[in-house]
Design an enzyme around this catalytic site. Structure first.
Site, PDB file in Angstrom:
ATOM      1  N   LYS A  23     -11.113  -2.104 -12.431  1.00 53.59           N
ATOM      2  CA  LYS A  23     -10.056  -2.992 -12.603  1.00 53.59           C
ATOM      3  C   LYS A  23     -10.058  -4.151 -11.612  1.00 53.59           C
ATOM      4  O   LYS A  23      -9.878  -5.265 -12.371  1.00 53.59           O
ATOM      5  CB  LYS A  23      -8.721  -2.151 -12.518  1.00 53.59           C
ATOM      6  N   SER A  24     -10.220  -3.909 -10.387  1.00 51.02           N
ATOM      7  CA  SER A  24     -10.032  -5.174  -9.490  1.00 51.02           C
ATOM      8  C   SER A  24     -11.183  -6.200  -9.538  1.00 51.02           C
ATOM      9  O   SER A  24     -10.873  -7.235  -9.754  1.00 51.02           O
ATOM     10  CB  SER A  24     -10.327  -4.422  -8.069  1.00 51.02           C
ATOM     11  N   ARG A  28     -11.170 -10.205 -11.238  1.00 52.13           N
ATOM     12  CA  ARG A  28     -11.730 -11.297 -10.643  1.00 52.13           C
ATOM     13  C   ARG A  28     -12.715 -11.947 -11.553  1.00 52.13           C
ATOM     14  O   ARG A  28     -12.855 -13.169 -11.520  1.00 52.13           O
ATOM     15  CB  ARG A  28     -12.382 -10.860  -9.164  1.00 52.13           C
ATOM     16  N   GLY A  96       0.129  -6.442 -10.221  1.00 49.06           N
ATOM     17  CA  GLY A  96       0.541  -7.072  -9.176  1.00 49.06           C
ATOM     18  C   GLY A  96      -0.930  -8.131  -8.856  1.00 49.06           C
ATOM     19  O   GLY A  96      -0.728  -9.188  -8.168  1.00 49.06           O
ATOM     20  N   SER A 178      -4.521  -6.351   2.862  1.00 49.92           N
ATOM     21  CA  SER A 178      -4.091  -6.396   1.256  1.00 49.92           C
ATOM     22  C   SER A 178      -5.278  -7.543   0.785  1.00 49.92           C
ATOM     23  O   SER A 178      -5.333  -8.658   1.193  1.00 49.92           O
ATOM     24  CB  SER A 178      -2.949  -7.152   1.145  1.00 49.92           C
ATOM     25  N   GLN A 180      -5.100  -8.340  -2.304  1.00 44.66           N
ATOM     26  CA  GLN A 180      -4.501  -9.407  -2.964  1.00 44.66           C
ATOM     27  C   GLN A 180      -3.974 -10.609  -2.324  1.00 44.66           C
ATOM     28  O   GLN A 180      -4.144 -11.867  -2.617  1.00 44.66           O
ATOM     29  CB  GLN A 180      -3.123  -8.774  -3.584  1.00 44.66           C
ATOM     30  N   ASP A 329      -5.223   3.154  -3.009  1.00 41.03           N
ATOM     31  CA  ASP A 329      -4.599   3.785  -4.327  1.00 41.03           C
ATOM     32  C   ASP A 329      -5.016   5.063  -4.824  1.00 41.03           C
ATOM     33  O   ASP A 329      -4.609   5.613  -5.752  1.00 41.03           O
ATOM     34  CB  ASP A 329      -5.422   2.700  -5.392  1.00 41.03           C
ATOM     35  N   LYS A 356       4.105  -0.144  -4.026  1.00 40.45           N
ATOM     36  CA  LYS A 356       3.059  -0.246  -5.015  1.00 40.45           C
ATOM     37  C   LYS A 356       3.959  -0.157  -6.586  1.00 40.45           C
ATOM     38  O   LYS A 356       5.005  -0.364  -6.526  1.00 40.45           O
ATOM     39  CB  LYS A 356       2.230   1.128  -5.044  1.00 40.45           C
ATOM     40  N   ARG A 360       5.240   5.041  -3.986  1.00 38.31           N
ATOM     41  CA  ARG A 360       4.600   6.412  -4.346  1.00 38.31           C
ATOM     42  C   ARG A 360       4.693   7.576  -3.004  1.00 38.31           C
ATOM     43  O   ARG A 360       4.586   8.633  -3.458  1.00 38.31           O
ATOM     44  CB  ARG A 360       3.077   5.916  -4.208  1.00 38.31           C
TER      45      ARG A 360
END
Ligand code: S3P
Length: 449
Positions: A23-24, A28, A96, A178, A180, A329, A356, A360
């Protein structure tokens, strides 16, 4: 609302299965492809909802994205200044990564934009992006956070940069590791007049650095520091042609299930094994699980491998620091592993989990207790007492968090009766075929709408 009912393990998990693509990396490829010059081809694209949020935001800014097949998309990139002003708010859904990475690009545009998200995203902290971006000249504001004084959250409003002004260079030491934050600073750095330096405590996932470098961005890394110096760069990014690797964060649920259900042996195929993401493999091995990694070369500049695990006796361990950063994660599913280990597992340095898709740490403590597992919640982690007894079947509210829902499903395999997971539609955020994959591995999972 979807509820899934997970029945106690019907026998060992056996077989060889794929997982959705990472997914990451998918985010991108879509975003960088949209600001590259020319046609980007993305294969093995998974249609998880988070990735679709990035695709629809790019489309809303005039980027043509063609669905060539269920797993291939083509992005018609228009260059770093090719985005158009959106005519409506950009909806980032639950993602996010979509919101924070887009901020990096939008901060440098000559049009204004508003970014919105779902209920969970509209509680997540955005100062971590807004504060450093403002310090380089961006004009970004958000809604006051309901619970944290001084914090902001979505909706975010990003004003057009006044004509003739530019973002400046930036030296930023991020207090959190991070990807992000790092990626937003690097993306805004593509447009800046001056060099961008980002430093973080431990190297977070480095997919942006790898992909940006591969398409010609003037970037280099030195341990935990990334430098992007656009002086002398022609302002062009080359299009990509990539097969995406499988998502290790999705694979982790299956690897843990294969480790804790007696007699299991399974393979997860074509999984990305970028070292900034493989903390969970180190944790599995450290606790006693024989994880075998058969390397298969590279995809999209990322190493991939088939991963094989089998049932194993596990021992509780202490995890923190860099290993936790490389498995940020995977902490929810690590908790399921800990529930089956002999002794106590201590997880530290995981404070980021509190911000998150749900808190969590608190959510996992609730879920573990509902299954009858003894645990202590700490400010920055959890302490979990393993048990070899069947867990208590229960009803779980996954708090709109896909990784909590999938962790509860894996715990349900160890329970003494059917486990009900409410709100399980959220699993489609990252792993739309999760239930089908458990079934393919011989387990009984019912779905009720
Ligand atoms: C992501 C970075 C991580 C991770 C998230 C995806 C990314 O978030 O938890 O699921 O793709 O850059 P942080 O940057 O907040 O650690």
């Amino acid at each position: 609302m979807t509820r899934i009912i997970v029945h106690p393990a019907q026998g060992p998990l056996r077989g060889s299965v794929p997982v959705p693509s990472d997914k990451s990396i998918g985010h991108r490829a879509l975003l960088f492809g949209g600001i590259a010059d020319g046609l980007t081809r993305i294969r093995d694209f998974s249609r998880g909802e988070d990735n679709l949020s990035t695709a629809s935001a790019m489309r809303a800014m005039g980027i043509r994205i063609d669905d060539i097949s269920p797993t291939e998309v083509h992005v018609h990139g228009k260059g770093i200044f090719g985005l158009q002003a959106p005519t409506a708010d950009l909806d980032c859904g639950n993602s996010g990564t979509t919101m924070r990475l887009l901020c990096g690009v939008l901060a440098a545009q000559n049009f204004s934009s508003v970014l919105v998200g779902d209920a969970s995203l509209s509680k997540r902290p955005m100062n971590r992006i807004a504060v450093p971006l403002r310090s380089r000249g961006a004009r970004i504001t958000g809604a006051p956070h309901a619970k944290k004084e001084g914090e902001i959250t979505a909706p975010l409003r990003i004003e057009a940069l006044p004509e003739g002004t530019f973002l400046t260079g930036l030296e930023y030491e991020s207090p959190v590791s991070s990807a992000q934050v790092k990626s937003a600073m690097l993306l805004s750095g593509l447009y800046a007049h001056g060099t961008t330096y980002v430093r973080e405590p431990y190297v977070s996932r480095d997919h942006s650095e790898r992909m940006l470098q591969a398409i010609g961005a003037p970037l280099r890394t030195m341990g935990p520091i990334v430098e992007l110096d656009p002086s002398g760069w022609d302002g062009k990014l080359a299009p990509l042609d990539v097969d995406l690797p499988g998502d290790i964060s999705a694979a982790a649920f299956l690897l843990v299930a294969g480790t804790i259900i007696e007699g299991s042996e399974l393979m997860v195929r074509f999984v990305g094994t970028n070292p900034t993401r493989t903390g969970i493999l180190d944790m599995l091995r450290d606790m006693g699980a024989p994880v075998q990694l058969d390397p298969l070369g590279d995809r999209a500049g990322e190493p991939i491998a088939n991963l094989v695990v089998g049932y194993a006796g596990l021992n509780g361990r202490l995890f923190g620091g860099e290993t936790v950063a490389r498995a940020i994660d995977e902490v929810p599913i690590l908790c399921a592993l800990a529930a089956r280990a002999t002794g106590t597992t201590i997880i530290r340095d995981a404070k980021e989990l509190r911000v998150k898709e749900s808190d969590r740490i608190a959510t996992m403590a609730k879920v573990l207790r509902a299954f009858g597992v003894t645990c202590q919640e700490r400010e920055d982690g959890l302490e979990i007492e393993g048990t070899d007894k069947p867990l208590s079947a229960c009803q779980v509210n996954c708090e709109h968090d896909h990784r909590i829902a999938m962790t509860a499903a894996v715990l349900g395999l160890l329970a003494d009766g059917p486990t009900i997971i409410e709100g399980a539609e959220v699993i489609a955020t990252s792993f739309p075929k999760f239930v089908a994959t458990l079934r393919a591995l011989g387990q009984r999972v019912d779905v009720e709408e």
